[in-house]
Motif scaffolding. Structure first.
Motif, PDB file in Angstrom:
ATOM      1  N   ARG A  42       0.828  -1.207   0.000  1.00  0.00           N
ATOM      2  CA  ARG A  42       0.000   0.000   0.000  1.00  0.00           C
ATOM      3  C   ARG A  42       0.864   1.258   0.000  1.00  0.00           C
ATOM      4  O   ARG A  42       0.559   2.241  -0.698  1.00  0.00           O
ATOM      5  N   LYS A  43       1.946   1.225   0.762  1.00  0.00           N
ATOM      6  CA  LYS A  43       2.855   2.377   0.811  1.00  0.00           C
ATOM      7  C   LYS A  43       3.533   2.581  -0.545  1.00  0.00           C
ATOM      8  O   LYS A  43       3.609   3.709  -1.057  1.00  0.00           O
ATOM      9  N   PRO A  77      -6.471  -0.198  -4.569  1.00  0.00           N
ATOM     10  CA  PRO A  77      -6.595  -0.762  -3.216  1.00  0.00           C
ATOM     11  C   PRO A  77      -6.063  -2.188  -3.167  1.00  0.00           C
ATOM     12  O   PRO A  77      -6.182  -2.941  -4.140  1.00  0.00           O
ATOM     13  N   VAL A  78      -5.484  -2.544  -2.034  1.00  0.00           N
ATOM     14  CA  VAL A  78      -4.899  -3.871  -1.854  1.00  0.00           C
ATOM     15  C   VAL A  78      -5.620  -4.583  -0.722  1.00  0.00           C
ATOM     16  O   VAL A  78      -5.719  -4.058   0.401  1.00  0.00           O
TER      17      VAL A  78
END
Length: 380
Positions: A78-79, A89-90
């Motif tokens: 995400r980072k 989105p993960v």
């Protein structure tokens, strides 16, 4: 590297989410037997036997490290995506423990997602490392359909065993492990590349139907591991100046009936053989695993380390890639390359070694189920 032209990695479309799909593991002592029941469902194994099988989990308080490691990878992905302007989105779901795959897919479709790329935390071809994940995906999608929920399209990302973002961290980890050996045995240390043992028949049938390795001893599963081991060993030789350092591919974590042939040698047997042959030290390099989960912590750090101590053989163990920034960047690259391919664009796919980049879509006959055919997602 392939010779495709006009690489265009301009966005994640048509994908609107990424699913991190993993094995799962218990997070408390009372979880161990139910977790193992999930793993072995349909095989009729009694609870008493599962308690015996689960003893290594109880040594660690009933907690497998895999879920925490997946949380770290999830946060790192995400980072990385945010830092590179990839608004994808993960999500994270497991095959055998919470968060369960079907629950995660319910959440994703409730959030409006309809085209999902899937990264399995398994780098190589094979039934248990690829097709079984796709069977579980098919089961989860069927459950959504039975509930009257929208059923998203899912695509598996290609095998990443030979992507530079996987190989290069393993090279550095091996070099680091060498520095943790006594200096007087460092240059003579042998490399033992370890991966999960699987039945010989399953190994032989691993890979796509048109893969030249399929049907040979070890099939695509062993061929892919050997290619990565060769890459790491060659790089380590170049960087240390020890040009004739020997290496081997060995196996660990065998389970199943003793009379069924599985890939050998086992790491503990290998350490005994290396000690008998006079090797001064061994570096264990778990190239078959993405993170330092239970099969690394117990089978290597506990069981194999105890065998080495018994023999008086110095050993060190290389770290797995985990949430290394090069690996998270590789995942982003895999998402973008597959998205570009789905848009009909020509894509350069990075791959090291001799085998080239893996296929995007598994054939129906890839890595067949050794017991009975079952529906699998992400194939044609």
């Amino acid at each position: 590297m392939s010779d495709a032209r006009n690489t265009s990695l301009t966005g994640a479309a048509p994908y609107d989410a990424l699913l991190l799909l993993s094995f799962g593991g218990p997070e408390a002592p009372e979880d161990v037997v139910p977790f193992l029941e999930n793993v072995t469902r349909g095989r009729g194994i009694p609870k008493e036997r599962l308690r015996e099988v689960g003893k290594h989990y109880f040594l660690f308080g009933g907690v497998s490290p895999i879920n925490e490691q997946n949380r770290e990878l999830l946060a790192a992905l995400r980072k990385d995506f945010a830092e590179h302007g990839l608004g994808l989105p993960v999500y994270w779901g497991n095959r055998n423990w919470a968060p369960y795959l079907v629950d995660t897919l319910r959440e994703a479709v409730a959030d409006g997602h309809r085209r999902i790329a899937v990264l399995a935390t398994s780098a190589y071809a094979g039934y248990s490392g690829c097709r079984q994940y796709r069977e579980n995906l098919a089961d989860a999608l069927a459950a959504l359909a039975a509930e009257g929920l929208p059923v998203p399209a899912v695509d598996m990302l290609r095998h990443f065993y030979n992507h530079p973002g996987f190989v290069e961290p393993m090279i550095d980890a091996t070099l680091d492990a060498l520095t943790r050996l006594p200096e007087d045995v460092r240059d003579g240390a042998r490399l033992a590349f370890t991966t999960h043992s699987i039945p010989d028949t399953m190994a032989g049938s691993s890979g796509a139907p048109d893969d030249p390795a399929r049907g040979r001893p070890g099939g695509a599963y062993v061929a892919q591991h050997l290619d990565v081991a060769r890459l790491v060993a060659t790089a380590v030789a170049e960087r240390t100046g020890v040009r004739d350092r020997p290496w081997d591919l060995v196996f660990q974590s065998r389970s199943g009936a003793p009379h069924t042939p599985w890939l050998e040698p086992d790491i503990c047997d290998h350490l005994e053989a290396r000690h008998a042959e006079g090797d001064p030290a061994v570096v264990m390099v778990p190239i078959g695993f993405v993170s330092d989960h239970m099969e690394v912590k117990y089978d290597l750090d506990t069981e194999a380390a105890a065998k080495a101590a018994e023999l008086g053989l110095p050993v060190a163990r290389a770290a797995t890639v985990g949430a290394d920034p090069r690996f998270t960047a590789a995942v982003r690259e895999l998402v973008l390359e597959r998205a570009a391919a789905e848009r009909g664009e020509l894509v350069t796919r990075r791959a090291l070694g001799t085998l080239g980049p893996g296929h995007d879509v598994c054939a129906v006959a890839c890595c067949p189920n050794p017991r009975a055919p079952r529906p699998a997602a992400a194939e044609r």
